[in-house]
Design an enzyme around this catalytic site. Structure first.
Site, PDB file in Angstrom:
ATOM      1  CE  LYS A 123      -7.811 -51.645 -13.413  1.00 40.91           C
ATOM      2  NZ  LYS A 123      -8.561 -50.524 -13.089  1.00 40.91           N
ATOM      3  CG  ASP A 228     -12.853 -42.882 -16.698  1.00 39.95           C
ATOM      4  OD1 ASP A 228     -13.664 -42.390 -17.148  1.00 39.95           O
ATOM      5  OD2 ASP A 228     -12.033 -43.782 -16.975  1.00 39.95           O
TER       6      ASP A 228
END
Ligand code: ADP
Ligand code: MG
Length: 376
Positions: A123, A228
């Site tokens: 990532k 989130d």
């Protein structure tokens, strides 16, 4: 979706790496780093830094730009990627690169593989390309960071993500196994499955719903809130179990707005289950139900990301990292350019910068944070 352009990793030398690292260090104080300063910080035994910088510009790892006060070099996105990926390959964490598998709000996700061809997930955090309107009040404080802040913010975000992922993994939470990180890059286990947003039907929504709500409570009891927790950041394995991803915005349950974030995470799941599976339940966790039995929040704050640098959590939050609020993209709002520190350095300051480059290079060569053996 594209491939990472990594051919260049094979051609550049350790001297190139040192020069790029020197520009990276210079960018802590300068938007553009004068060539003479790079040469002085890189401190190559046989000189030739200017020629190397010219080559690096050709490969678009650096750009040379005219500034208001002086001209100088700037590390590009690719240059920063290169530093991190080179460090991770030198450490033998990754050996080959695959395809892009995801584009998040603030990241690019790729498949990579280690030397034994085990697939892994890479990532790349890409922050700070949004606007700076939100931080007007703090301009003085972060004046010199304005343009270089994407480096800084992306690195903080990755460091924070790794720290949380490791703390969660160590406590047997269903998260990808964290392997290593460098600068703005995190390497982790590749999850088999897809994000919950792709799931159209499940055998028993109630079972999955309970599993997710239990996770929210378990996190809360450890002192953290995901922040989130939605169908994009929950992967569902082939066996139908959830794996939580995407942690840079996690907050402590001691945060002044903790209850708000907690309720929002719970609401996201309730609304998704209602919309997608037509499933509603009267039973859902409340912030006041939490019974703290761990100090994951302080552990991460004391170890992972805070020690390394002068993190300003408030600033991160205002930029939407701490809060995971979606920010409108683009436009730097025509802010006047900030003055930066002078390019005159004392001998002591130069020596300190050289030492930082040495330290950074040693760190880039050290062993990964976690053995990269993939469990099977
Ligand atoms: P962002 O912070 O940009 O939202 P995420 O961490 O949520 O980035 O990742 C974006 C997407 O990439 C996810 O929705 C998922 O599809 C994919 N992804 C992320 N991490 C992994 C992983 N470890 N294994 C497989 N896919 C992943
Ligand atoms: Mg995400």
């Amino acid at each position: 979706m594209g491939k990472l352009d990594v051919v260049i990793l094979r051609y550049l030398t350790s001297e190139d790496f040192r020069v790029l690292t020197a520009v990276e260090m210079g960018m802590k104080n300068h938007e553009l780093v004068p060539g003479s300063l790079v040469a002085s910080i890189a401190n190559l035994r046989h000189g030739g830094v200017h020629k190397l910088m010219k080559e690096l510009c050709k490969h678009r790892l650096l750009t040379y730009e005219r500034g208001k006060h002086y001209d100088g070099y700037r590390l590009t996105n690719s240059g920063y990627d290169y530093l991190a990926l080179k460090a991770l390959t030198n450490r033998k964490v990754i050996a080959s690169f695959g395809n892009q598998i995801g584009v998040g709000k603030e990241s690019n996700i790729y498949t990579v593989a280690d030397e034994d061809r085990n697939p892994l997930c890479l990532k790349l955090h890409r922050l700070g390309r949004t606007c700076f309107r939100n931080i007007k009040g703090k301009r003085d404080y972060h004046a010199h960071r304005n343009k270089a802040s994407w480096l800084y913010l992306s690195r903080i975000s990755a460091t924070k993500e790794f720290a949380y992922m490791k703390a969660l993994y160590d406590r047997d939470f269903p998260v990808p196994k964290p392997i290593d990180f460098n600068r703005h890059c995190v390497v982790m286990e590749l999850v088999r499955g897809g994000p919950m947003t792709h799931v159209t039907a499940v055998d028993d929504p109630e079972v999955l719903y309970d599993e997710l709500m239990n996770l929210i409570v378990r996190l809360g009891n450890c002192g953290v809130i995901h922040g989130d927790f939605n169908e994009f950041n929950i992967m569902i394995t082939e066996e139908g179990h959830p794996i939580i991803i995407d942690f840079p915005q996690m907050v402590s349950t001691s945060h002044p707005n903790a209850e708000l974030y907690f309720d929002r995470d719970v609401r996201c799941i309730r609304e998704f289950f209602k919309k997608r599976f037509g499933y509603e339940s009267e039973v859902y966790p409340k912030f006041s139900d939490l019974e703290r039995d761990d100090e994951l929040d302080t552990e991460v704050a004391c170890s992972g990301y805070k020690r390394a640098k002068d993190v300003d959590d408030e600033l991160l939050e205002e930029m939407g990292i701490g809060l995971a609020v979606s920010d409108d993209e683009g436009s730097s709002d025509g802010e006047p350019e900030e003055s930066e520190r002078s390019t005159q350095y004392t001998d002591e300051e130069l020596a300190a910068l050289r030492q930082e480059v040495d330290k950074s290079i040693i760190n880039d060569e050290k062993q990964p944070h976690i053995e990269h053996v993939v469990d099977k």
